[in-house]
Enzyme design. Structure first.
Site, PDB file in Angstrom:
ATOM      1  N   ASP A 149       4.946   4.052   2.309  1.00  0.00           N
ATOM      2  CA  ASP A 149       5.931   3.907   3.076  1.00  0.00           C
ATOM      3  C   ASP A 149       6.427   5.488   3.589  1.00  0.00           C
ATOM      4  OD1 ASP A 149       6.552   1.178   3.265  1.00  0.00           O
ATOM      5  OD2 ASP A 149       6.540   1.738   1.047  1.00  0.00           O
TER       6      ASP A 149
ATOM      7  N   HIS B 147       6.025  -0.425  -0.533  1.00  0.00           N
ATOM      8  CA  HIS B 147       4.619  -0.857  -1.241  1.00  0.00           C
ATOM      9  C   HIS B 147       4.501  -0.160  -2.257  1.00  0.00           C
ATOM     10  CE1 HIS B 147       0.427  -1.721  -1.973  1.00  0.00           C
ATOM     11  NE2 HIS B 147       0.203  -0.437  -1.530  1.00  0.00           N
TER      12      HIS B 147
ATOM     13  N   ASN C  80      -1.458   6.043  -0.144  1.00  0.00           N
ATOM     14  CA  ASN C  80      -0.257   5.773  -0.829  1.00  0.00           C
ATOM     15  C   ASN C  80       0.297   7.188  -1.311  1.00  0.00           C
ATOM     16  OD1 ASN C  80       0.015   2.901  -1.354  1.00  0.00           O
ATOM     17  ND2 ASN C  80      -1.608   2.837  -2.574  1.00  0.00           N
TER      18      ASN C  80
ATOM     19  N   ALA D 144       5.292 -16.934   2.312  1.00  0.00           N
ATOM     20  CA  ALA D 144       5.946 -16.113   1.171  1.00  0.00           C
ATOM     21  C   ALA D 144       5.833 -14.674   1.386  1.00  0.00           C
ATOM     22  CB  ALA D 144       5.588 -16.515  -0.039  1.00  0.00           C
TER      23      ALA D 144
ATOM     24  N   THR E 116      -8.849  -0.322  -6.286  1.00  0.00           N
ATOM     25  CA  THR E 116      -8.590  -1.645  -5.670  1.00  0.00           C
ATOM     26  C   THR E 116      -9.180  -1.419  -4.258  1.00  0.00           C
ATOM     27  OG1 THR E 116      -6.581  -1.533  -4.359  1.00  0.00           O
ATOM     28  CG2 THR E 116      -6.706  -1.941  -6.650  1.00  0.00           C
TER      29      THR E 116
ATOM     30  N   GLN F  60      -4.855   5.914  -7.087  1.00  0.00           N
ATOM     31  CA  GLN F  60      -4.109   5.802  -8.691  1.00  0.00           C
ATOM     32  C   GLN F  60      -5.334   5.948  -9.695  1.00  0.00           C
ATOM     33  OE1 GLN F  60      -1.843   2.454  -7.008  1.00  0.00           O
ATOM     34  NE2 GLN F  60      -0.788   2.809  -8.872  1.00  0.00           N
TER      35      GLN F  60
ATOM     36  N   GLN G  17      -2.788 -20.971   2.488  1.00  0.00           N
ATOM     37  CA  GLN G  17      -2.719 -21.001   3.968  1.00  0.00           C
ATOM     38  C   GLN G  17      -1.429 -21.824   4.109  1.00  0.00           C
ATOM     39  OE1 GLN G  17      -5.069 -19.526   5.972  1.00  0.00           O
ATOM     40  NE2 GLN G  17      -5.856 -18.661   4.062  1.00  0.00           N
TER      41      GLN G  17
ATOM     42  N   GLY H 156      -7.563  10.280   0.706  1.00  0.00           N
ATOM     43  CA  GLY H 156      -6.796  10.697  -0.134  1.00  0.00           C
ATOM     44  C   GLY H 156      -6.865  10.276  -1.571  1.00  0.00           C
TER      45      GLY H 156
END
Ligand code: NAD
Length: 311
Positions: A123, A175, A120, A169, A230, A80, A165, A77
């Protein structure tokens, strides 16, 4: 194990590279509507595989070629362009999912297959994929905020001079631009962040924390500005998720998956236990006031975007 990757652009190729290097799969099939691109990627990756694990990598020209795949990764797909948000991709990529998912389901064993969604806006497309595929919710998994959480750990690692590691967090929610850093749950070597800062005499005031949250949000935009897209980070994230599923590791990961039903159904990233059956269970974090409000806002944004495609 045989797996299939649908969409072999920057992300699909990086996923194939990272997965091939784990040694956990013996066969990877690649499908792209651009058959020349898929064949070229399979050739190149096949040559690379000859230096490592013995993985068979082939391009297939139609969906019959994915038969026997236990896990299907959707990385097809529009991506961006500089200045675009993930939500800007919504209408284009809804059509991509509507094209791909019925064809996938016609060629896989619906009793066992897992689908990993990467495309993207993540979600909303997890919700759509689950709806079209009719698979149990836990078997349609979106990479969600795995990458955002990795970005957060990387920034904190530099700030606190401690290995990524040793840092636990999480970034939760969409997303996308409304994702939320769960500051209350951050720990370093099992020690709460505030206590760690006190012991190491590191100052992390609210202004610095806000800057860190901002940098998590802006990371993808900066990479796209500099590199055009990315791919390495998400390639590694998918390989890690795949390893967790294949080995039934039951690790807690911030992945996206549908919870609830009907008008309350929603996919977003929460800490979820992942194993052979995909998402096994979901944990509910105890977030502090403003972060909890931000997470509710993030959920509303996802649901609103989903409702806009359902009209
Ligand atoms: P790209 O343009 O390099 O590649 C997309 C590929 O999809 C192309 O080869 C195209 O031919 C193929 N494709 C398009 N429609 C198709 C269809 N209907 N059937 C089969 N193949 C089809 O894009 P990319 O940089 O690889 O990005 C792919 C997606 O991954 C984008 O939506 C991007 O936003 C997303 N992404 C997600 C994350 C994440 O964290 N979830 C990270 C990076 C990128």
């Amino acid at each position: 194990m045989k797996i299939a990757i649908i969409g072999v652009g920057s992300v699909g190729s990086a996923v194939a590279t990272a997965v091939k290097n784990t040694g956990f799969v013996h066969e990877i099939v690649l499908f792209d509507r651009d058959g020349i691109r898929a064949r070229a990627a399979a050739e190149d990756l096949g040559h690379a595989a000859s230096f490592g694990f013995d993985v068979k990598i082939t391009a297939v020209s139609n969906y019959r070629g994915i038969r026997g795949s236990e896990i299907v990764i959707i990385a097809a797909g529009a991506n961006q362009k500089p200045g675009e948000t993930r939500t800007d991709l919504l209408n284009k990529n809804v059509e991509v999912i509507k094209d791909i998912v019925p064809r996938v389901m016609a060629n896989v064993d619906s009793k066992h297959v897992k689908i990993i969604v990467v495309t993207n806006p993540l979600d909303v497309l997890v919700m759509l994929t689950q709806k079209i595929s009719k698979l149990p919710v836990g078997r349609v998994v979106g990479t969600g905020t795995m990458l955002d959480s990795a970005r957060l750990r990387t920034i904190l690692s530099r700030q606190l001079s401690v290995s990524t590691q040793s840092i636990s967090a999480n970034v939760l929610g969409e997303h996308g631009d409304s994702s939320v850093v769960d500051w209350a749950s951050i720990a370093v070597g099992g020690i709460k962040l505030d206590d760690f800062c006190k012991q190491t005499k590191i100052s992390l005031p609210i202004t610095t924390r806000n800057t860190i949250s901002h940098r998590v949000h802006s990371a993808a935009y900066e990479i796209i500005q500099g590199r055009g897209a990315t791919w390495d980070g998400i390639g590694a994230a998918v390989a890690d998720l795949l390893r967790c599923i294949i080995n039934d590791e039951k690790r807690v990961m911030t992945v996206s998956c549908v919870s609830g039903a009907g008008k309350t159904a929603l996919a977003m990233s929460l800490p979820r236990i992942v194993g052979r059956e995909g998402v096994i269970s979901t944990l509910l974090p105890k977030m502090a006031g403003p972060d909890a409000a931000a997470l509710r806002r993030s959920a509303k944004i996802i649901r609103k975007n989903y409702d806009s495609i359902e009209k």
